[in-house]
Design a protein around this motif. Sequence first.
Motif, PDB file in Angstrom:
ATOM      1  N   ARG A 177       0.834  -1.197   0.000  1.00  0.00           N
ATOM      2  CA  ARG A 177       0.000   0.000   0.000  1.00  0.00           C
ATOM      3  C   ARG A 177       0.876   1.257   0.000  1.00  0.00           C
ATOM      4  N   THR A 178       1.933   1.243   0.808  1.00  0.00           N
ATOM      5  CA  THR A 178       2.855   2.380   0.876  1.00  0.00           C
ATOM      6  C   THR A 178       3.526   2.602  -0.471  1.00  0.00           C
ATOM      7  N   ASP A 179       4.000   1.531  -1.086  1.00  0.00           N
ATOM      8  CA  ASP A 179       4.652   1.643  -2.397  1.00  0.00           C
ATOM      9  C   ASP A 179       3.720   2.271  -3.436  1.00  0.00           C
ATOM     10  N   LEU A 180       2.447   1.882  -3.375  1.00  0.00           N
ATOM     11  CA  LEU A 180       1.473   2.348  -4.366  1.00  0.00           C
ATOM     12  C   LEU A 180       0.740   3.619  -3.944  1.00  0.00           C
ATOM     13  N   LYS A 181       0.973   4.048  -2.695  1.00  0.00           N
ATOM     14  CA  LYS A 181       0.241   5.189  -2.132  1.00  0.00           C
ATOM     15  C   LYS A 181      -1.274   4.938  -2.201  1.00  0.00           C
ATOM     16  N   ALA A 182      -1.644   3.727  -1.864  1.00  0.00           N
ATOM     17  CA  ALA A 182      -3.048   3.303  -1.893  1.00  0.00           C
ATOM     18  C   ALA A 182      -3.546   3.105  -0.466  1.00  0.00           C
ATOM     19  N   SER A 183      -4.463   3.939  -0.037  1.00  0.00           N
ATOM     20  CA  SER A 183      -4.975   3.865   1.326  1.00  0.00           C
ATOM     21  C   SER A 183      -6.067   2.801   1.475  1.00  0.00           C
ATOM     22  N   ILE A 184      -6.934   2.731   0.479  1.00  0.00           N
ATOM     23  CA  ILE A 184      -8.079   1.813   0.536  1.00  0.00           C
ATOM     24  C   ILE A 184      -8.157   1.054  -0.780  1.00  0.00           C
ATOM     25  N   GLY A 185      -8.569  -0.200  -0.697  1.00  0.00           N
ATOM     26  CA  GLY A 185      -8.717  -1.005  -1.903  1.00  0.00           C
ATOM     27  C   GLY A 185      -7.377  -1.507  -2.406  1.00  0.00           C
ATOM     28  N   ASP A 186      -7.371  -1.996  -3.632  1.00  0.00           N
ATOM     29  CA  ASP A 186      -6.142  -2.580  -4.177  1.00  0.00           C
ATOM     30  C   ASP A 186      -5.523  -1.753  -5.302  1.00  0.00           C
ATOM     31  N   ALA A 187      -6.125  -0.598  -5.597  1.00  0.00           N
ATOM     32  CA  ALA A 187      -5.604   0.313  -6.627  1.00  0.00           C
ATOM     33  C   ALA A 187      -5.430  -0.379  -7.984  1.00  0.00           C
ATOM     34  N   GLY A 188      -6.164  -1.459  -8.218  1.00  0.00           N
ATOM     35  CA  GLY A 188      -6.036  -2.182  -9.476  1.00  0.00           C
ATOM     36  C   GLY A 188      -4.754  -2.983  -9.597  1.00  0.00           C
ATOM     37  N   ASP A 189      -4.032  -3.125  -8.504  1.00  0.00           N
ATOM     38  CA  ASP A 189      -2.750  -3.829  -8.500  1.00  0.00           C
ATOM     39  C   ASP A 189      -2.962  -5.292  -8.090  1.00  0.00           C
ATOM     40  N   THR A 190      -2.589  -6.197  -8.972  1.00  0.00           N
ATOM     41  CA  THR A 190      -2.792  -7.626  -8.710  1.00  0.00           C
ATOM     42  C   THR A 190      -2.018  -8.093  -7.484  1.00  0.00           C
ATOM     43  N   VAL A 191      -0.801  -7.628  -7.319  1.00  0.00           N
ATOM     44  CA  VAL A 191       0.012  -8.050  -6.162  1.00  0.00           C
ATOM     45  C   VAL A 191      -0.652  -7.610  -4.861  1.00  0.00           C
ATOM     46  N   LEU A 192      -1.112  -6.352  -4.815  1.00  0.00           N
ATOM     47  CA  LEU A 192      -1.787  -5.876  -3.597  1.00  0.00           C
ATOM     48  C   LEU A 192      -3.078  -6.651  -3.373  1.00  0.00           C
ATOM     49  N   HIS A 193      -3.827  -6.907  -4.436  1.00  0.00           N
ATOM     50  CA  HIS A 193      -5.064  -7.681  -4.306  1.00  0.00           C
ATOM     51  C   HIS A 193      -4.776  -9.067  -3.714  1.00  0.00           C
ATOM     52  N   GLU A 194      -3.748  -9.734  -4.218  1.00  0.00           N
ATOM     53  CA  GLU A 194      -3.384 -11.047  -3.682  1.00  0.00           C
ATOM     54  C   GLU A 194      -3.015 -10.954  -2.206  1.00  0.00           C
ATOM     55  N   ARG A 195      -2.235  -9.957  -1.850  1.00  0.00           N
ATOM     56  CA  ARG A 195      -1.809  -9.813  -0.455  1.00  0.00           C
ATOM     57  C   ARG A 195      -2.984  -9.507   0.466  1.00  0.00           C
ATOM     58  N   ILE A 196      -3.908  -8.678  -0.008  1.00  0.00           N
ATOM     59  CA  ILE A 196      -5.106  -8.390   0.787  1.00  0.00           C
ATOM     60  C   ILE A 196      -5.887  -9.674   1.022  1.00  0.00           C
ATOM     61  N   ARG A 197      -6.048 -10.495  -0.010  1.00  0.00           N
ATOM     62  CA  ARG A 197      -6.803 -11.746   0.139  1.00  0.00           C
ATOM     63  C   ARG A 197      -6.047 -12.756   0.999  1.00  0.00           C
ATOM     64  N   GLN A 198      -4.733 -12.797   0.896  1.00  0.00           N
ATOM     65  CA  GLN A 198      -3.946 -13.693   1.747  1.00  0.00           C
ATOM     66  C   GLN A 198      -4.160 -13.332   3.214  1.00  0.00           C
ATOM     67  N   HIS A 199      -4.095 -12.046   3.514  1.00  0.00           N
ATOM     68  CA  HIS A 199      -4.311 -11.588   4.887  1.00  0.00           C
ATOM     69  C   HIS A 199      -5.768 -11.797   5.300  1.00  0.00           C
ATOM     70  N   GLY A 200      -6.685 -11.459   4.403  1.00  0.00           N
ATOM     71  CA  GLY A 200      -8.106 -11.618   4.705  1.00  0.00           C
ATOM     72  C   GLY A 200      -8.493 -13.064   4.951  1.00  0.00           C
ATOM     73  N   ASN A 201      -7.950 -13.963   4.149  1.00  0.00           N
ATOM     74  CA  ASN A 201      -8.263 -15.367   4.334  1.00  0.00           C
ATOM     75  C   ASN A 201      -7.752 -15.861   5.685  1.00  0.00           C
ATOM     76  N   PHE A 202      -6.583 -15.391   6.077  1.00  0.00           N
ATOM     77  CA  PHE A 202      -6.048 -15.721   7.401  1.00  0.00           C
ATOM     78  C   PHE A 202      -7.037 -15.294   8.483  1.00  0.00           C
ATOM     79  N   ILE A 203      -7.530 -14.060   8.372  1.00  0.00           N
ATOM     80  CA  ILE A 203      -8.464 -13.515   9.358  1.00  0.00           C
ATOM     81  C   ILE A 203      -9.790 -14.267   9.350  1.00  0.00           C
ATOM     82  N   GLU A 204     -10.172 -14.813   8.214  1.00  0.00           N
ATOM     83  CA  GLU A 204     -11.421 -15.563   8.120  1.00  0.00           C
ATOM     84  C   GLU A 204     -11.327 -16.932   8.784  1.00  0.00           C
TER      85      GLU A 204
END
Length: 130
Positions: free
Chosen positions: A28-55
């Motif tokens: 998120r810091t690299d992309l300056k993206a506060s919310i969402g995945d900014a259309g970035d596949t790598v960030l989207h994957e990381r969000i889901r990896q973390h989210g799945n852990f939390i689930e």
Amino acid sequence: MTFPTTSLYALPLILIFLILFFRVSARRTDLKASIGDAGDTVLHERIRQHGNFIEWVPFGLILLALAEASGANSIALHCAGGLLVLGRILHPLGLKAGNPAHPLRIAGNSLNLLSLVILGVLIAMARLGL
């Protein structure tokens, strides 16, 4: 009541949680993206990896604690806890946007499911007096 077995497996899960969290934050810091995945596949994957852990992990730890409190067999508790941790290590390595059938994703989810089934059986056995 103390939960030595549950605590033992919570420790590596805390570490995995932090790794997954910091990977999302760094991207998120690299992309300056506060919310969402900014259309970035790598960030989207990381969000889901973390989210799945939390689930998965809170429910797994609750079941582990309930089984331990019910006096479940120590070896079975360690098997379930170990499967949960191993599944949580493998799953994010295989959670890739371009490969929904990645073997590590399947293995990770399978180990998590097996862990929860074992814990459910242990709790049911304790409640039934078996």
